[in-house]
Design a protein around this motif. Structure first.
Motif, PDB file in Angstrom:
ATOM      1  N   GLY A  65      37.565  37.233  38.675  1.00 14.39           N
ATOM      2  CA  GLY A  65      36.435  36.562  39.311  1.00 14.39           C
ATOM      3  C   GLY A  65      35.323  37.508  39.685  1.00 14.39           C
ATOM      4  O   GLY A  65      35.532  38.703  39.912  1.00 14.39           O
ATOM      5  N   LYS A  66      34.120  36.946  39.740  1.00 13.91           N
ATOM      6  CA  LYS A  66      32.921  37.690  40.142  1.00 13.91           C
ATOM      7  C   LYS A  66      32.068  36.716  40.938  1.00 13.91           C
ATOM      8  O   LYS A  66      32.075  35.516  40.654  1.00 13.91           O
ATOM      9  N   TYR A  67      31.347  37.194  41.918  1.00 11.59           N
ATOM     10  CA  TYR A  67      30.544  36.305  42.788  1.00 11.59           C
ATOM     11  C   TYR A  67      31.372  35.110  43.280  1.00 11.59           C
ATOM     12  O   TYR A  67      30.999  33.963  43.075  1.00 11.59           O
ATOM     13  N   ILE A  68      32.512  35.415  43.888  1.00 13.68           N
ATOM     14  CA  ILE A  68      33.402  34.346  44.372  1.00 13.68           C
ATOM     15  C   ILE A  68      32.894  33.875  45.734  1.00 13.68           C
ATOM     16  O   ILE A  68      32.747  34.685  46.655  1.00 13.68           O
ATOM     17  N   ALA A  69      32.633  32.592  45.840  1.00 13.17           N
ATOM     18  CA  ALA A  69      32.196  32.045  47.136  1.00 13.17           C
ATOM     19  C   ALA A  69      33.386  32.002  48.084  1.00 13.17           C
ATOM     20  O   ALA A  69      34.519  31.760  47.657  1.00 13.17           O
ATOM     21  N   TYR A  76      42.076  32.823  44.560  1.00 12.02           N
ATOM     22  CA  TYR A  76      42.156  34.088  43.826  1.00 12.02           C
ATOM     23  C   TYR A  76      43.313  34.980  44.277  1.00 12.02           C
ATOM     24  O   TYR A  76      43.441  36.099  43.812  1.00 12.02           O
ATOM     25  N   TYR A  77      44.140  34.478  45.195  1.00 10.36           N
ATOM     26  CA  TYR A  77      45.311  35.266  45.597  1.00 10.36           C
ATOM     27  C   TYR A  77      46.444  34.353  46.025  1.00 10.36           C
ATOM     28  O   TYR A  77      46.212  33.277  46.574  1.00 10.36           O
ATOM     29  N   ASN A  78      47.661  34.811  45.739  1.00 12.13           N
ATOM     30  CA  ASN A  78      48.864  34.053  46.062  1.00 12.13           C
ATOM     31  C   ASN A  78      49.845  34.843  46.884  1.00 12.13           C
ATOM     32  O   ASN A  78      50.838  34.319  47.346  1.00 12.13           O
ATOM     33  N   GLU A  79      49.588  36.157  47.008  1.00 14.71           N
ATOM     34  CA  GLU A  79      50.560  37.011  47.676  1.00 14.71           C
ATOM     35  C   GLU A  79      49.875  37.899  48.707  1.00 14.71           C
ATOM     36  O   GLU A  79      48.763  38.383  48.485  1.00 14.71           O
ATOM     37  N   ILE A  80      50.624  38.104  49.794  1.00 23.21           N
ATOM     38  CA  ILE A  80      50.156  38.935  50.899  1.00 23.21           C
ATOM     39  C   ILE A  80      51.171  40.071  51.049  1.00 23.21           C
ATOM     40  O   ILE A  80      52.383  39.853  50.944  1.00 23.21           O
ATOM     41  N   THR A 164      33.895  43.132  39.696  1.00 22.05           N
ATOM     42  CA  THR A 164      34.682  42.034  39.139  1.00 22.05           C
ATOM     43  C   THR A 164      36.119  42.219  39.603  1.00 22.05           C
ATOM     44  O   THR A 164      36.673  43.321  39.483  1.00 22.05           O
ATOM     45  N   LEU A 165      36.703  41.184  40.162  1.00 20.43           N
ATOM     46  CA  LEU A 165      38.106  41.267  40.565  1.00 20.43           C
ATOM     47  C   LEU A 165      38.963  40.894  39.373  1.00 20.43           C
ATOM     48  O   LEU A 165      38.682  39.926  38.670  1.00 20.43           O
TER      49      LEU A 165
END
Ligand code: ZN
Length: 203
Positions: A65-69, A76-80, A164-165
């Motif tokens: 992702g890029k420019y993620i609001a 954009y994430y599932n794990e901590i 960019t992530l």
């Protein structure tokens, strides 16, 4: 993959280092070579006499992702996770004084500890996570993600304007108060709640 690190994201840690509250998050990167290999001890590098532990909550990116609001950031994430941003404070202070980049103080081999991951779904609210670091069985750092100046979703919005992530990238979300020096034979254990996510020895 890259490690994207946030500095000065907890008010008390800012006071401790006598920094001003920033108007934007402080962002720096660590290369993948800075990741401490699993089950390896952390070796204090010979160029520093003052390596500090900084325990931090980690977020693992699972989509490009890029420019993620902010409102879409949680997709954009599932794990901590939990880790340590080891910092050669003496080196960093010298670099800071000259206005130079921090990489030699932060991005050296072994400077990034990455513990076990937990599914995001295990948490009712990721901005209410208690975490701590024990050094030789004594709690030295204790934090709660509710005290972040920039919340996780805000950090994703902010850093994705610049970088960019990519899948597997990890965000180090900043450290609470209590950073301190490590010496040989210290044992560091990181916890989210009562869950031990890493245990390392300093050499
Ligand atoms: Zn840090």
């Amino acid at each position: 993959m890259k490690l994207i690190c946030i500095g000065r994201n907890y008010t008390e840690h800012i006071k401790e280092l006598e920094n001003e509250k920033p108007t934007d998050p402080v962002v720096f990167l660590k290369p993948d070579t800075s990741i401490l290999l699993k089950k390896q001890p952390f070796f204090i590098p010979d160029f520093s006499d003052e390596v500090h532990h900084e325990v931090e909550v980690l977020v693992k990116i699972n989509r490009v992702g890029k420019y993620i609001a902010k409102k879409f950031a949680q997709k954009y994430y599932n794990e901590i996770g939990l880790g340590i941003d080891f910092t050669a404070r003496d080196v960093q202070s010298r670099l800071k004084a000259k206005g130079l980049p921090w990489e030699k103080a932060k991005a050296f081999d072994g400077a990034a500890v990455i513990g076990k991951w937990l599914p995001k779904s295990e948490f009712e609210d990721i901005q209410q996570i208690n975490f701590s670091l024990k050094k030789n069985d004594i709690i030295v750092q204790k934090g709660n993600t509710s005290h972040m100046l920039w919340k996780i979703d805000e950090l994703i919005e902010y850093v994705s304007k610049y970088f960019t992530l990519k899948i597997g990238d990890i965000i180090f979300t900043g450290t609470p108060a209590g950073v301190g020096k490590v010496v040989a034979n210290d044992k560091l254990k990181g916890f989210i709640g009562d869950n031990e996510l890493f245990s390392i020895t300093v050499k």
